[in-house]
Design an enzyme around this catalytic site. Structure first.
Site, short mmCIF file in Angstrom:
data_model
loop_
_atom_site.label_atom_id
_atom_site.label_comp_id
_atom_site.label_asym_id
_atom_site.label_seq_id
_atom_site.Cartn_x
_atom_site.Cartn_y
_atom_site.Cartn_z
N ARG A 91 0.84 -1.22 0.00
CA ARG A 91 0.00 0.00 0.00
C ARG A 91 0.86 1.26 0.00
O ARG A 91 0.48 2.28 -0.57
CB ARG A 91 -0.94 -0.03 1.22
CG ARG A 91 -2.02 1.06 1.20
CD ARG A 91 -3.06 0.81 2.28
NE ARG A 91 -4.18 1.76 2.23
CZ ARG A 91 -4.33 2.78 3.06
NH1 ARG A 91 -3.45 3.00 4.02
NH2 ARG A 91 -5.37 3.59 2.96
N ILE A 117 -7.34 7.69 -0.93
CA ILE A 117 -7.29 6.23 -0.93
C ILE A 117 -8.10 5.78 0.28
O ILE A 117 -7.95 6.34 1.37
CB ILE A 117 -5.82 5.72 -0.87
CG1 ILE A 117 -5.75 4.19 -0.85
CG2 ILE A 117 -5.06 6.28 0.31
CD1 ILE A 117 -4.31 3.66 -0.96
N SER A 118 -8.98 4.80 0.09
CA SER A 118 -9.88 4.38 1.18
C SER A 118 -9.13 3.65 2.28
O SER A 118 -8.05 3.10 2.06
CB SER A 118 -10.99 3.48 0.61
OG SER A 118 -11.66 4.12 -0.44
N LYS A 119 -9.74 3.62 3.47
CA LYS A 119 -9.15 2.88 4.61
C LYS A 119 -9.03 1.40 4.27
O LYS A 119 -9.96 0.82 3.71
CB LYS A 119 -10.10 2.95 5.81
CG LYS A 119 -10.10 4.20 6.58
CD LYS A 119 -11.28 4.22 7.51
CE LYS A 119 -10.98 3.47 8.79
NZ LYS A 119 -11.83 3.95 9.91
N PRO A 120 -7.94 0.74 4.69
CA PRO A 120 -7.80 -0.70 4.41
C PRO A 120 -8.99 -1.53 4.91
O PRO A 120 -9.43 -2.44 4.23
CB PRO A 120 -6.52 -1.09 5.16
CG PRO A 120 -5.74 0.18 5.27
CD PRO A 120 -6.75 1.29 5.34
#
Ligand code: SAH
Length: 276
Positions: A91, A117-120
């Site tokens: 990431r 970028i979205s949260k994992p």
């Protein structure tokens, strides 16, 4: 592989419309706090100054990703395919180097042009829901995937590890090009990056076994429903029925029609029409 018995822990009350009915909104139990896949640039920059990788661990060290995956497991993510992909895709390679120290925290990060970028944990849960669709359960992979909102390309790389083909659309040209550069190092022959309005989907490669969106609109666009294969599943944010905030929406297409489930409250960036 995930099965219906190992659904994400209690977050997603099943609330299905009758088979054959037009997509309809169900009522959802709301968690106390909404999921926030995105957050403010100022917060991220402040945290970048504060956070550093644990001493002795460089960001390239697989132990960084292992720690993230362990946290996801503890948080209820069960699908091994998702966890394996998150173990292998770096990431930190998809975010600005100034923010890379935060890449394995469960946080969204700015990627430019007001996007994130979205949260994992949100990425993992959305892909896990895709895996619980009928076709994916039977095939053991996501089949042909349509992703709306390529952004920096991190989720695209994850999807590519679990799919036969990924068609990913981004409306902002600079982000489309950023993703193309970032993904060059990955196995790209079955990834098709397109610059265009994802609200229209991409009919030439339809139907799709899995459709996932990283941006939320008023409703799930009809084009996505039309381009979903029978047996396929769509996971996308959309406006909540009460008009306040967004919820995740899951749509399964069956021989009889569409089954729609609404789930937890989320906060994604807006789905916008047109491309620029
Ligand atoms: N999965 C991405 C998330 C990026 S944020 C990542 O991990 O980086 C959501 C993205 O959706 C933004 O880049 C935004 O530009 C894009 N987007 C919004 N509306 C869109 C549309 N109609 N078509 C394609 N992309 C869209």
């Amino acid at each position: 592989m995930s099965t219906s018995s190992d659904r994400p822990r209690g977050r997603f009350p099943a609330n299905l419309a009758a088979p054959g009915a037009a997509p309809a909104v169900g009522t959802a139990r709301k968690p106390a706090e909404p999921l926030r896949p995105q957050r403010l640039l100022a917060e991220a920059v402040r945290d970048a100054r504060r956070l550093a990788p644990p001493s002795g661990l460089g960001l390239d060290n697989p132990a960084m990703r292992q720690r993230m995956v362990e946290r996801l497991r503890q948080d209820g993510v069960r699908c091994e395919a998702v966890l394996q992909a998150m173990l292998t895709v770096p990431r930190h390679g998809f975010v600005d180097s100034a923010l890379a120290a935060q890449a394995y925290e469960d946080t969204s990060l700015p990627i430019g042009l007001g996007q994130t970028i979205s949260k994992p944990s949100v990425v993992a849960r959305m892909i896990e829901w895709l895996f619980l669709g009928q076709s994916a359960r039977q095939a053991g992979h996501l089949g042909r995937v349509l992703e709306i909102g390529t952004g920096c390309g991190y989720q695209t790389a994850l999807l590519a590890a679990m799919a036969r083909q990924v068609v990913s659309m981004e409306r902002l040209q600079p982000l489309h090009e950023l993703a193309r550069r970032q993904l060059a190092a990955h196995h790209t022959s079955h990834i098709h990056l397109l610059h265009g309005d994802g609200m229209l989907g991409h009919p030439p490669r339809a139907p799709y076994d899995s459709i996932v969106a990283a941006a939320g609109g008023e409703e799930v666009p009809a084009a996505w429903l039309n381009q979903l294969a029978v047996g396929g599943r769509l996971v996308a944010p959309a406006r909540a029925q009460d008009g306040r905030g967004q919820v995740l929406v899951i749509v399964d297409r069956t021989e009889q029609g569409y089954l729609r489930t609404t789930g937890e409250t989320v906060q994604f960036v807006p789905l916008k029409s047109g491309a620029c």
